[in-house]
Write a protein that holds these residues in place. Structure first.
Motif, PDB file in Angstrom:
ATOM      1  N   LEU A 157      66.391   5.963  11.284  1.00 29.94           N
ATOM      2  CA  LEU A 157      65.372   6.963  11.621  1.00 29.94           C
ATOM      3  C   LEU A 157      65.150   8.017  10.545  1.00 29.94           C
ATOM      4  CD1 LEU A 157      66.045   7.474  15.471  1.00 29.94           C
ATOM      5  CD2 LEU A 157      64.834   5.620  14.326  1.00 29.94           C
ATOM      6  N   THR A 158      65.623   7.754   9.324  1.00 29.49           N
ATOM      7  CA  THR A 158      65.129   8.449   8.131  1.00 29.49           C
ATOM      8  C   THR A 158      64.695   7.322   7.209  1.00 29.49           C
ATOM      9  OG1 THR A 158      67.168   8.335   6.850  1.00 29.49           O
ATOM     10  CG2 THR A 158      66.924  10.244   8.320  1.00 29.49           C
ATOM     11  N   VAL A 190      62.325   9.192  18.679  1.00 28.75           N
ATOM     12  CA  VAL A 190      62.072  10.312  17.761  1.00 28.75           C
ATOM     13  C   VAL A 190      63.420  10.960  17.437  1.00 28.75           C
ATOM     14  CG1 VAL A 190      60.922  12.539  17.461  1.00 28.75           C
ATOM     15  CG2 VAL A 190      59.783  10.696  18.730  1.00 28.75           C
ATOM     16  N   TYR A 194      63.148  15.875  14.427  1.00 29.49           N
ATOM     17  CA  TYR A 194      61.686  15.887  14.565  1.00 29.49           C
ATOM     18  C   TYR A 194      61.267  16.266  15.986  1.00 29.49           C
ATOM     19  CZ  TYR A 194      60.758  13.887   9.974  1.00 29.49           C
ATOM     20  OH  TYR A 194      60.643  13.692   8.629  1.00 29.49           O
ATOM     21  N   ARG A 198      56.624  15.468  16.665  1.00 25.69           N
ATOM     22  CA  ARG A 198      56.676  14.008  16.635  1.00 25.69           C
ATOM     23  C   ARG A 198      55.586  13.415  15.752  1.00 25.69           C
ATOM     24  NH1 ARG A 198      58.083  12.277  21.644  1.00 25.69           N
ATOM     25  NH2 ARG A 198      56.884  10.350  21.407  1.00 25.69           N
ATOM     26  N   TYR A 201      56.878  12.735  12.412  1.00 25.61           N
ATOM     27  CA  TYR A 201      57.713  11.531  12.314  1.00 25.61           C
ATOM     28  C   TYR A 201      56.846  10.272  12.225  1.00 25.61           C
ATOM     29  CZ  TYR A 201      61.320   8.084  12.939  1.00 25.61           C
ATOM     30  OH  TYR A 201      62.143   7.003  12.735  1.00 25.61           O
TER      31      TYR A 201
END
Ligand SMILES: [Zn+2]
Length: 419
Positions: A157-158, A190, A194, A198, A201
């Motif tokens: 999620l990065t 999410v 973030y 959102r 993101y």
């Protein structure tokens, strides 16, 4: 004579779907079945399937070739697991114990457990550590008869951590492992940093992550989780349309906890599959059938979550939707990597017959991963991925549920595992 460098004899029963397109409706449970069977391979490919008698008349083993005894077992195509979250770090057994004690999944998530806990553990792991974990899991998958496995990112999620997960998949794959079909699942949830923004993101996914994934060819598919706790159908549409524009195929976590209209979205976008579908509506089922989008059922996740609602397998089959069964292997909601167990649960909790479940876990799964012409059946021309189970016939796969009885696993024409 057909020349072969490997023949397998001593197979009491061989059962396989046939062809390279998904089996629909009443065809789902139609298997080609042979008794006293033999298989011959040359290089990576199957060159002969028939009875032992026919083998003697038609196949010649090359000098130095191998003759393997199936010891009276049952030959099935290698399992194709079309939905896993393979490259994760850390287990969540403590949360499981809490759930057994009565805590709900959302209570655990609210105090930092659940997906976000796996995210922080996966971020903390190096690419090498992740690749090692994947390699261990690939060996285990092979020992359970899985020869092709889809694997999703979605715990990074990065940008850097999502790429790390996908690169770990690439470096873990080898000639003696199941083939990996990688999927980018940046739209899993999410991330905490973030929260409250959102849109930013989603821009990160569309503007930075997806172009990098496509450029480095790190994934074949993109996936998104449509759910009240994850992304709306509108947000998922944005991400998946961008992915499609970059040439990626699409999959969708759809209608698991509520009817979010996600099956319709998958159909509209021409997705390869809509997965979960415990709460899919009748219009959703019809949309999937029209689009030819596969329904991937994940009965182990529903079982493990003690969910009351099961995916409407029979309605999906009757509507002509290509049906697939997969494990959903992940550390939170389905910590089991056994396709045999997933197929057993599909029969025992979702009403499939044994023969339907076998097709759903082999040919139909291969088609949903774009590999229907290569794997998923035991037929001449297909890649030699098949398994001898130590059972006298295929019914025992489900009848003696829960215990893998694998004799030999052949992958790409090589004996890759023997027990
Ligand atoms: Zn999943």
């Amino acid at each position: 004579m057909i020349e072969a460098d490997l023949v397998v004899v001593g197979i009491s029963e061989l059962a396989t779907p046939q062809g390279s397109s998904p089996r629909l409706g009443p065809q789902l449970g139609r298997l080609h079945v042979l008794q006293s069977a033999a298989i011959a391979c040359d290089g990576e490919r199957i060159v002969f399937v028939g009875t032992e008698q026919e083998l003697a008349q038609r196949v010649q083993l090359r000098p130095g070739g191998a003759r393997v005894d199936g010891a009276g077992g049952t030959a099935l195509p290698g399992f194709v697991d079309a939905h896993t979250h393979l490259p994760f770090a850390g287990w969540r057994d403590d949360e499981f114990i809490e759930r057994l004690g009565g805590a709900s999944y959302s209570e655990i998530a609210a105090r930092g457990g659940g997906i976000l806990r796996t995210v922080s553990q996966t971020r903390a792991a190096s690419e090498e550590q992740l690749a090692q974990a994947v390699q261990t899991r690939l060996r285990q998958l092979l020992a359970l008869g899985t020869t092709t496995v889809e694997a999703k990112s979605g715990y990074g999620l990065t940008l850097a951590d999502e790429l790390k997960q996908l690169r770990a998949l690439r470096s873990a794959a080898g000639p003696r492992t199941p083939e990996i079909v990688p999927t980018f699942l940046g739209a899993h949830t999410v991330p905490a940093e973030y929260r409250g923004r959102r849109e930013a993101y989603i821009r990160l996914l569309i503007d930075e992550a997806l172009p990098r994934v496509a450029e480095e060819r790190l994934a074949e598919y993109a996936d998104a989780f449509v759910d009240a706790q994850a992304f709306s159908a509108g947000e998922a549409r944005q991400v998946l349309q961008a992915a499609k524009g970059l040439g990626l195929g699409l999959r969708l976590h759809a209608d698991q906890l509520a009817d979010d209209g996600a099956a319709q979205l998958a159909a509209e976008l021409g997705a390869a599959s809509a997965d979960h579908l415990e709460h899919v509506s009748q219009p959703g089922i019809e949309a999937l059938a029209r689009a030819g989008t596969a329904a991937v059922l994940l009965p182990a996740a529903a079982f493990f979550l003690k969910a009351e609602q099961r995916a409407p397998a029979r309605s999906l089959i009757q509507a002509g939707v290509p049906l697939v069964v997969a494990t959903d292997f992940n550390p939170g909601t389905a910590p089991l990597e056994s396709m045999g167990a997933a197929l057993g649960l599909a029969c025992l909790t979702a009403g499939l017959s044994v023969d339907e479940a076998i097709t759903a876990g082999t040919l139909n799964a291969a088609c949903a991963l774009g590999r229907g012409s290569d794997v998923g059946t035991i037929e001449p021309g297909k890649r030699a991925d098949f398994v001898i189970h130590r059972i006298p016939n295929r019914n025992h796969l489900v009848y003696r549920f829960g215990v893998p009885r694998i004799g030999q696993v052949f992958a790409r024409g090589q004996l890759a595992y023997a027990c």
